[in-house]
Motif scaffolding. Structure first.
Motif, PDB file in Angstrom:
ATOM      1  N   GLY A 179     -23.017 -10.229  16.845  1.00 18.19           N
ATOM      2  CA  GLY A 179     -23.650 -11.510  17.181  1.00 18.19           C
ATOM      3  C   GLY A 179     -22.632 -12.537  17.621  1.00 18.19           C
ATOM      4  N   TRP A 180     -21.617 -12.158  18.303  1.00 15.17           N
ATOM      5  CA  TRP A 180     -20.520 -12.952  18.917  1.00 15.17           C
ATOM      6  C   TRP A 180     -19.740 -13.806  17.921  1.00 15.17           C
ATOM      7  CZ3 TRP A 180     -20.447 -18.308  18.875  1.00 15.17           C
ATOM      8  CH2 TRP A 180     -21.670 -18.979  18.665  1.00 15.17           C
ATOM      9  N   ASN A 181     -20.275 -14.179  16.793  1.00 18.35           N
ATOM     10  CA  ASN A 181     -19.420 -15.036  15.920  1.00 18.35           C
ATOM     11  C   ASN A 181     -19.487 -14.651  14.444  1.00 18.35           C
ATOM     12  OD1 ASN A 181     -21.944 -15.867  15.175  1.00 18.35           O
ATOM     13  ND2 ASN A 181     -21.467 -18.056  15.171  1.00 18.35           N
ATOM     14  N   ARG A 182     -19.920 -13.393  14.196  1.00 22.41           N
ATOM     15  CA  ARG A 182     -19.944 -12.966  12.785  1.00 22.41           C
ATOM     16  C   ARG A 182     -19.028 -11.761  12.658  1.00 22.41           C
ATOM     17  NH1 ARG A 182     -25.105 -12.635  13.526  1.00 22.41           N
ATOM     18  NH2 ARG A 182     -25.168 -10.477  12.850  1.00 22.41           N
ATOM     19  N   VAL A 183     -18.090 -11.872  11.709  1.00 24.52           N
ATOM     20  CA  VAL A 183     -17.119 -10.793  11.486  1.00 24.52           C
ATOM     21  C   VAL A 183     -17.350 -10.250  10.078  1.00 24.52           C
ATOM     22  CG1 VAL A 183     -14.665 -10.403  10.983  1.00 24.52           C
ATOM     23  CG2 VAL A 183     -15.308 -11.707  12.997  1.00 24.52           C
ATOM     24  N   TYR A 184     -17.374  -8.919   9.935  1.00 25.37           N
ATOM     25  CA  TYR A 184     -17.253  -8.437   8.563  1.00 25.37           C
ATOM     26  C   TYR A 184     -16.290  -7.267   8.534  1.00 25.37           C
ATOM     27  CZ  TYR A 184     -20.783  -4.617   9.102  1.00 25.37           C
ATOM     28  OH  TYR A 184     -21.491  -3.499   9.487  1.00 25.37           O
ATOM     29  N   ILE A 185     -15.615  -7.134   7.404  1.00 28.04           N
ATOM     30  CA  ILE A 185     -14.605  -6.083   7.222  1.00 28.04           C
ATOM     31  C   ILE A 185     -15.015  -5.234   6.023  1.00 28.04           C
ATOM     32  CG2 ILE A 185     -12.209  -5.647   6.546  1.00 28.04           C
ATOM     33  CD1 ILE A 185     -11.351  -8.068   8.097  1.00 28.04           C
ATOM     34  N   GLN A 186     -14.925  -3.930   6.192  1.00 32.44           N
ATOM     35  CA  GLN A 186     -15.175  -3.000   5.078  1.00 32.44           C
ATOM     36  C   GLN A 186     -13.878  -2.243   4.805  1.00 32.44           C
ATOM     37  OE1 GLN A 186     -19.956  -2.118   5.325  1.00 32.44           O
ATOM     38  NE2 GLN A 186     -18.584  -0.409   5.511  1.00 32.44           N
ATOM     39  N   LEU A 187     -13.553  -2.106   3.545  1.00 35.72           N
ATOM     40  CA  LEU A 187     -12.329  -1.412   3.148  1.00 35.72           C
ATOM     41  C   LEU A 187     -12.663  -0.267   2.190  1.00 35.72           C
ATOM     42  CD1 LEU A 187      -9.815  -4.332   2.485  1.00 35.72           C
ATOM     43  CD2 LEU A 187      -9.368  -2.294   3.855  1.00 35.72           C
ATOM     44  N   ALA A 188     -12.150   0.919   2.496  1.00 37.97           N
ATOM     45  CA  ALA A 188     -12.241   2.069   1.587  1.00 37.97           C
ATOM     46  C   ALA A 188     -11.098   2.994   1.982  1.00 37.97           C
ATOM     47  CB  ALA A 188     -13.571   2.790   1.727  1.00 37.97           C
ATOM     48  N   THR A 189     -10.763   3.912   1.108  1.00 42.21           N
ATOM     49  CA  THR A 189      -9.688   4.869   1.426  1.00 42.21           C
ATOM     50  C   THR A 189     -10.339   6.166   1.877  1.00 42.21           C
ATOM     51  OG1 THR A 189      -8.281   3.788  -0.215  1.00 42.21           O
ATOM     52  CG2 THR A 189      -7.620   6.002   0.495  1.00 42.21           C
ATOM     53  N   LEU A 204     -12.657   4.132  -3.313  1.00 43.24           N
ATOM     54  CA  LEU A 204     -11.755   2.969  -3.368  1.00 43.24           C
ATOM     55  C   LEU A 204     -10.465   3.340  -4.097  1.00 43.24           C
ATOM     56  CD1 LEU A 204     -14.388   0.199  -4.147  1.00 43.24           C
ATOM     57  CD2 LEU A 204     -12.911   0.295  -2.127  1.00 43.24           C
ATOM     58  N   THR A 205      -9.336   2.838  -3.587  1.00 42.15           N
ATOM     59  CA  THR A 205      -8.055   2.976  -4.311  1.00 42.15           C
ATOM     60  C   THR A 205      -7.404   1.590  -4.351  1.00 42.15           C
ATOM     61  OG1 THR A 205      -6.725   3.306  -2.315  1.00 42.15           O
ATOM     62  CG2 THR A 205      -7.739   5.297  -3.323  1.00 42.15           C
ATOM     63  N   GLU A 206      -6.283   1.513  -5.055  1.00 41.02           N
ATOM     64  CA  GLU A 206      -5.611   0.203  -5.141  1.00 41.02           C
ATOM     65  C   GLU A 206      -5.214  -0.316  -3.760  1.00 41.02           C
ATOM     66  OE1 GLU A 206      -2.350   0.535  -7.844  1.00 41.02           O
ATOM     67  OE2 GLU A 206      -3.620   0.388  -9.612  1.00 41.02           O
ATOM     68  N   ASN A 207      -4.961   0.616  -2.825  1.00 41.16           N
ATOM     69  CA  ASN A 207      -4.602   0.178  -1.459  1.00 41.16           C
ATOM     70  C   ASN A 207      -5.647  -0.783  -0.880  1.00 41.16           C
ATOM     71  OD1 ASN A 207      -2.262   1.640  -1.412  1.00 41.16           O
ATOM     72  ND2 ASN A 207      -3.042   3.277  -0.082  1.00 41.16           N
ATOM     73  N   ASP A 208      -6.922  -0.476  -1.140  1.00 37.85           N
ATOM     74  CA  ASP A 208      -7.995  -1.309  -0.580  1.00 37.85           C
ATOM     75  C   ASP A 208      -7.933  -2.725  -1.141  1.00 37.85           C
ATOM     76  OD1 ASP A 208      -9.691   1.709  -1.010  1.00 37.85           O
ATOM     77  OD2 ASP A 208      -9.202   0.857   0.959  1.00 37.85           O
ATOM     78  N   PHE A 209      -7.638  -2.847  -2.433  1.00 33.57           N
ATOM     79  CA  PHE A 209      -7.582  -4.172  -3.060  1.00 33.57           C
ATOM     80  C   PHE A 209      -6.297  -4.910  -2.671  1.00 33.57           C
ATOM     81  CE2 PHE A 209     -11.376  -4.200  -5.568  1.00 33.57           C
ATOM     82  CZ  PHE A 209     -11.698  -2.853  -5.723  1.00 33.57           C
ATOM     83  N   ILE A 210      -5.216  -4.159  -2.484  1.00 27.92           N
ATOM     84  CA  ILE A 210      -3.957  -4.801  -2.047  1.00 27.92           C
ATOM     85  C   ILE A 210      -4.168  -5.391  -0.649  1.00 27.92           C
ATOM     86  CG2 ILE A 210      -1.576  -4.329  -1.313  1.00 27.92           C
ATOM     87  CD1 ILE A 210      -1.506  -2.150  -3.571  1.00 27.92           C
ATOM     88  N   LEU A 211      -4.762  -4.581   0.242  1.00 30.62           N
ATOM     89  CA  LEU A 211      -4.980  -5.072   1.610  1.00 30.62           C
ATOM     90  C   LEU A 211      -5.983  -6.230   1.611  1.00 30.62           C
ATOM     91  CD1 LEU A 211      -4.263  -4.787   4.569  1.00 30.62           C
ATOM     92  CD2 LEU A 211      -6.043  -3.061   4.813  1.00 30.62           C
ATOM     93  N   ALA A 212      -7.024  -6.141   0.788  1.00 26.98           N
ATOM     94  CA  ALA A 212      -8.024  -7.227   0.708  1.00 26.98           C
ATOM     95  C   ALA A 212      -7.345  -8.526   0.266  1.00 26.98           C
ATOM     96  CB  ALA A 212      -9.130  -6.853  -0.273  1.00 26.98           C
ATOM     97  N   CYS A 253       0.861  -1.198   0.000  1.00 27.94           N
ATOM     98  CA  CYS A 253       0.000   0.000   0.000  1.00 27.94           C
ATOM     99  C   CYS A 253       0.892   1.241   0.000  1.00 27.94           C
ATOM    100  CB  CYS A 253      -0.890   0.004   1.238  1.00 27.94           C
ATOM    101  SG  CYS A 253      -2.118  -1.314   1.220  1.00 27.94           S
ATOM    102  N   LYS A 254       0.423   2.277  -0.706  1.00 31.70           N
ATOM    103  CA  LYS A 254       1.196   3.534  -0.759  1.00 31.70           C
ATOM    104  C   LYS A 254       0.450   4.601   0.050  1.00 31.70           C
ATOM    105  CE  LYS A 254       1.300   3.837  -5.379  1.00 31.70           C
ATOM    106  NZ  LYS A 254       0.957   2.538  -5.945  1.00 31.70           N
ATOM    107  N   PRO A 255       1.195   5.439   0.821  1.00 35.11           N
ATOM    108  CA  PRO A 255       0.506   6.514   1.561  1.00 35.11           C
ATOM    109  C   PRO A 255      -0.305   7.370   0.591  1.00 35.11           C
ATOM    110  CG  PRO A 255       2.830   6.400   2.158  1.00 35.11           C
ATOM    111  CD  PRO A 255       2.642   5.456   0.993  1.00 35.11           C
ATOM    112  N   CYS A 256      -1.530   7.693   1.019  1.00 35.06           N
ATOM    113  CA  CYS A 256      -2.409   8.482   0.127  1.00 35.06           C
ATOM    114  C   CYS A 256      -2.093   9.959   0.319  1.00 35.06           C
ATOM    115  CB  CYS A 256      -3.859   8.248   0.532  1.00 35.06           C
ATOM    116  SG  CYS A 256      -4.256   6.538   0.392  1.00 35.06           S
ATOM    117  N   GLU A 257      -1.757  10.623  -0.785  1.00 31.61           N
ATOM    118  CA  GLU A 257      -1.500  12.069  -0.685  1.00 31.61           C
ATOM    119  C   GLU A 257      -2.810  12.787  -1.008  1.00 31.61           C
ATOM    120  OE1 GLU A 257       2.458  10.790  -2.726  1.00 31.61           O
ATOM    121  OE2 GLU A 257       2.209  12.991  -2.893  1.00 31.61           O
TER     122      GLU A 257
END
Ligand SMILES: C[C@H](O)[C@H](O)[C@H]1CNC2=NC(N)=NC(=O)C2=N1
Length: 216
Positions: A167-177, A183-191, A93-97
């Motif tokens: 609900g104690w056993n459900r995890v979800y992750i959201q990615l955006a810049t 969305l930037t490429e950083n989000d897809f690299i981290l995903a 990932c690259k720092p976002c300017e």
């Protein structure tokens, strides 16, 4: 692609000559015949190796219940000319300017989403584009450990996801810049790197499918 392959019935040695339909019935019972569209069993898949994804899997970006085994190996062929983008897992990932980094357009987003199976392109609560994936974990502490591993990766990459444990056993992750509000490429690299994390010890084992090839 596992087509409507009729595995050779040669192995079906029968003491008396059987008519074709009986042979086929016996073959079906022994799981030796794969009709078009059947989800192949693990054994068949292992024998075949990776296969092209079914249209339904591509359409849902592999987020719907897999048509066959959860650990199916799919051949992910990058769209033509995307060689500069593939290999997300090996990128950093690259720092976002602010003001310099632009949010990705929908064409690029659609090309990139094929590189991160399991992640859906959707909108966050504020209506901004993001990518999201959900997992079931064994228990609450497994969820926290899941976050710990993702968090270590995020710190390494300098790019951070929104983590949800419900609900104690459900995890979800959201990615955006956040700095570009999209969305930037950083989000897809981290995903891609999150997909590569080994979290199998934190999640229920995929149920083995009934049936499957019976070796003769
Ligand atoms: C300076 C540093 O690169 C920025 O503060 C990073 C930190 N992590 C980040 N994470 C996310 N998801 N979006 C950002 O804009 C962001 N910016």
């Amino acid at each position: 692609m596992l087509s409507a392959t009729h595995v050779k019935l040669g192995k079906l040695a029968a003491p008396v000559p059987l008519c074709a339909c009986t042979k086929r019935t016996l073959a079906l019972r022994r799981g030796l015949v794969v009709r078009a569209g059947d989800a192949p069993s693990t054994a068949q898949e292992k024998a075949q190796g990776a296969r092209d994804p079914f249209p339904g899997e591509v359409g849902s970006n592999f987020t719907a219940k897999p048509l066959s085994e959860a650990d199916t190996m799919h051949i992910i062929r990058p769209p033509h000319g995307m060689d500069k983008i593939t290999g997300l897992r090996s990128r950093k990932c690259k720092p976002c300017e602010a003001g310099k980094t632009q949010a990705l357009d929908s064409t690029t987003i659609n090309a990139l989403r094929n590189q991160v199976p399991g992640w859906q392109v959707t909108k966050d609560a504020a209506g901004r584009p993001c990518i999201r994936q959900e997992w079931k974990v064994l228990n609450f502490l497994s969820g926290l450990e899941f976050f710990r591993r993702v968090g270590a990766l995020a710190e390494e990459e300098g790019h951070h996801p929104d983590l949800h444990l419900e609900g104690w056993n459900r995890v979800y992750i959201q990615l955006a810049t956040h700095s570009v509000g999209g969305l930037t490429e950083n989000d897809f690299i981290l995903a891609s790197k999150i997909n590569d994390l080994d979290t199998s010890d934190l999640r229920p084992r995929p149920k083995a499918k009934a049936g499957g090839m019976i070796r003769g």
